[in-house]
Every structure is written in structure tokens, then in C-alpha cells.
Design an enzyme around this catalytic site. Sequence first.
Site, PDB file in Angstrom:
ATOM      1  N   LYS A  19      43.387  36.322  49.904  1.00 18.65           N
ATOM      2  CA  LYS A  19      44.198  36.505  49.863  1.00 18.65           C
ATOM      3  C   LYS A  19      45.189  35.876  50.076  1.00 18.65           C
ATOM      4  O   LYS A  19      45.324  34.905  50.696  1.00 18.65           O
ATOM      5  CB  LYS A  19      43.748  37.747  50.874  1.00 18.65           C
ATOM      6  N   SER A  40      39.907  44.279  38.130  1.00 15.96           N
ATOM      7  CA  SER A  40      40.163  42.848  38.153  1.00 15.96           C
ATOM      8  C   SER A  40      39.657  42.389  37.685  1.00 15.96           C
ATOM      9  O   SER A  40      39.671  41.377  37.138  1.00 15.96           O
ATOM     10  CB  SER A  40      40.719  42.485  39.675  1.00 15.96           C
ATOM     11  N   LYS A  58      33.836  42.703  50.564  1.00 17.73           N
ATOM     12  CA  LYS A  58      34.031  43.279  49.149  1.00 17.73           C
ATOM     13  C   LYS A  58      33.473  43.449  48.068  1.00 17.73           C
ATOM     14  O   LYS A  58      32.624  43.336  47.114  1.00 17.73           O
ATOM     15  CB  LYS A  58      35.688  43.771  49.421  1.00 17.73           C
TER      16      LYS A  58
HETATM   17  N1  GLU Z   1      44.753  43.758  46.825  1.00 22.72           N
HETATM   18  C1  GLU Z   1      43.146  44.320  45.884  1.00 22.72           C
HETATM   19  C2  GLU Z   1      42.395  44.739  47.004  1.00 22.72           C
HETATM   20  O1  GLU Z   1      42.479  44.146  48.569  1.00 22.72           O
HETATM   21  C3  GLU Z   1      42.786  43.931  44.853  1.00 22.72           C
HETATM   22  C4  GLU Z   1      42.194  42.729  44.904  1.00 22.72           C
HETATM   23  C5  GLU Z   1      42.301  42.264  43.825  1.00 22.72           C
HETATM   24  O2  GLU Z   1      42.573  43.021  42.723  1.00 22.72           O
HETATM   25  O3  GLU Z   1      41.378  41.106  43.503  1.00 22.72           O
HETATM   26  O4  GLU Z   1      41.233  44.906  47.109  1.00 22.72           O
END
Ligand code: GLU
Length: 476
Positions: A107, A364, A95
Site C-alpha cells: 500500500k 485490477s 484480501k
Molecule cells: N485500493 C484498493 C484496495 O484497497 C484497490 C487495490 C488494487 O486494486 O490493487 O483494495
Amino acid sequence: MTPANEPSFRDSVDIMFNRAVALMDLPPGLEEKIRVCNATYTVRFGVRLRGQIQTFTGYRSVHSEHMEPVKGGIRFSLGVNQDEVEALAALMTYKCALVEAPFGGSKGGLCVDPRAYDEHELELITRRFAYELIKRDMINPAQNVPAPDMGTGEREMSWIADQYKRMNTTDINGVACVTGKPTHAGGIQGRTEATGRGVQYALHAFFRDKDGMKKAGFESGLDGKRVVVQGLGNVGYHAAKFLSEEDGCKIVAIIERDGALYDENGLDVEAVRDWIAKHDGVATYPNAKHEPDGAKLLEADCDILIPAALEGVIHLDNAKGVKARLVIEAANGPVTAGADEILRNKGVVIIPDMYANAGGVTVSYFEWVKNLSHIRFGRMQRRQEETRHQLVVDELERLSADSGIGWELSPNFKEKYLRGAGELELVRSGLDDTMQTAYQSMANVWHGRDDNIDLRTASYLVAIEKVAASYRAKGL
Ligand code: GLU
């Protein structure tokens, strides 16, 4: 939860990765290096609650450190396990690469039902988990920067930031150790809506792509499209709200834990959200029909299906029944590898998670940059921009008066043109640009090859190539 008769979530991500990598010409060693998860830390810790010690299990997985810090949310849910956290960390790598957020993938997760504890108890649990991760540099502005995910939000992120600052009192960049904080604690405007907003921008990008629309069998744009949303949490709510309020979509069904609401004329998203907040579910909502077996509505007749809750909800047993021509994965991993194949063979277009829900990590990134620069976006330029625009407006009005033409600028134009961009506008513009650019990079591969690949494979090809380039630059 991924159904028992199908590959695990982690395996499902690898199957999709492998499908793409088979079309590339990477050295086998590098392929393996990118696929594997670098490290997963498991911690068990005790917290004294209600007179006794309760033990919790948490994870932080780092999938790829080709760029640092690594980035990814922390999830609070009873379903959290190592396989899930590793799958989600891998998706974060791809991503971030796809939307060019300069991070590796990570994560975290804690096995806890946040609804079973009051606020004070949750604070104790969160701070203790954060303490365990901070002391091993698994939360750190330069190395590993968590964010909200399922079951966590601004509140938990501000506890984490505060915990880090207590343990690192001289770190001037301490507040950048986590994103998704409230604005009064170093957050950025537009972060809470960001993932849902990103889903909306992703759909705008898709409906500007004539070839993509043709592949899904659409002749007209978003206006009037019938949409089913699964999960009215932060992501599903914002996506449904923006699509219905701003793009003319009809939200014909909302699927929640205690069943689904449906109404052919479109549901009032705001009213449903309020009802859930007050009544802890949708079952008693008076203004729509209720189906106790909510999952049935995944197979409802609609144009666009937005799974915005858990992984594995579209699987081998229900994929055949999906009637939407477009599935946009607002959640991470909502379509299993097996279901993905069934949908592809039916000609359903899937806008993949790694792109569709990248709005969260994109904003973010903006928040992290804001924290490191210690200044709010727009603070230096806003008034200067307004002054320069005022000069143009004054000059136009003078010319019009002096020449006797008597043109008048419309008040609406003047108001919009004179207003300098504040933080929220800049965040939305940066997000929109990111989503458009990333879409274009995927679409070029999707339409530009003659082997008829799907959009998910195209997204993996773009992301993997970027990660590979970054490893090559390091001499690997
Ligand atoms: N938890 C979100 C995701 O799965 C955001 C992760 C972030 O902002 O670092 O993309």
C-alpha cells in the site's frame, strides 16, 4: 482516524489476525513471518509550486512478498501515516489471498490534500512521487503494482503509467505497472465500479446463505432492506446505486463530511451524488432532511450499514448504538478491534473488509492480465460466439417452421442469447464468480466449525492458510 483511546489501525489489524491465528496450528516462526510488515519506504521530496518549494512525505509499504508482484492502492490524504499504510498493506495481503488474486500485499500513501491543488499542480506532485517509487522498483509490473485508493483515481493512475513509460522506454509490459487506468490508457472496463459492484455481489452471496442470514436474524432477501451508507465516494456511490437500482434496497441515509441526509422513503443516490459534485457537500441538498452531526446516523435504525469511507469510524464510543444487523465493510478497517468485539457480542454480523471490498483488486488483477497479454478480453471469441449462437437460433426456427408447430423465440431471448460477451460482461462475470467462490470458502469455515467463530475470523483463517501454504511451498 482511529480514536485516541483505542489501539492504532495497525494494532487493530494484528489483534484480528492474532485472534484467528490462535485457532490454527502454524509454527510460531511462520505466524510471525506472516504478521510482520516486510518493509516500509518513506520518501520526502520537494516540488516547486506557486513560486516556492513544498515538501511532501510519501510511503510505500510492502507487507508480504510470498507472491509477486505485490499489489495495493496509493492514497492521497492528509491523514496518511506509516501506521495506516502498514495496516492497509497487511489487509491487502489477506484480501488478495482470500480472493485468489496472485499478489502479495502492499500500500502507498502521500500526505497531501488533493483538494488544495489544481490539476496541473497535482500532476507535478503525482509524477514526482511516482518517479521516487519507480527508481527504487516500488512501481514495476513484475514487482509492485499500485492502484487507486482514497483521493486518487484514473487520472493519477494514467500519470503514473506515463511516468513509468518515460523512465522505462523499452519495457513492453510497462503499462501493467499500475492498474485503475482509464480505458483509453490501458485500463479495463468495469474497474471504476468494481469495488462497489463487489460489495453488491458480496451481499448477493450473503443473502443466498441461509445459515448466514439466520445468524444475522434475516428472514427475507435484499429486496426492501433499509440501508445506511457512510461516504458517497467511488465505492459508496456505486454500492448504493446498484443496491437501490437493481436490488430494491432503500438507501435511508447517506453520511458525508458535512453531515448526513436521511429519508425513510429512500434517497435518490444519483441526485445526491450530482449535488455533492456541484455544491461540494450535502448540507444544502433540498430533497431530504439534513443532520449536521452525520456520525449520529451510523446509529440509525436500519437493516444494513455500509461504512464506505475511512477506517475507525465505528469505535468503542458508538458501537453499542449501532442498530443494523449486518455491517458490510466497504472501506478498509472501518470497525476498530474494540468495536468489533462489542458488535459480535450484540450478534451483529460483519462482512469483513478483506472480502467486502476485494472487488477493486480483483478487477485490477484482470486489468494487469489484460495489459500483459496485450489484448482486450473477448476480442478473439466474441463474433465466433455470436455466429455459433446464430446457428442454434436459425436451426430452432427452421425446426419450428418445418414441423408446423409455429413456435417463435421471444425477441428478448434472441437478443440476449445472440449477443456475445464484451469486456464489461466478462469482467462482471469474473468478479461475480470470484466473490461467490471466496464467500463459499469463508462460509464453509464460518458454519463448519463448532466453536462459533465470526465471519471475520473465518476470513482470516482462509487467507492465512493460503499465505502459509505459499510460504511452505517456498520451503520456509
Ligand atoms: N485500493 C484498493 C484496495 O484497497 C484497490 C487495490 C488494487 O486494486 O490493487 O483494495
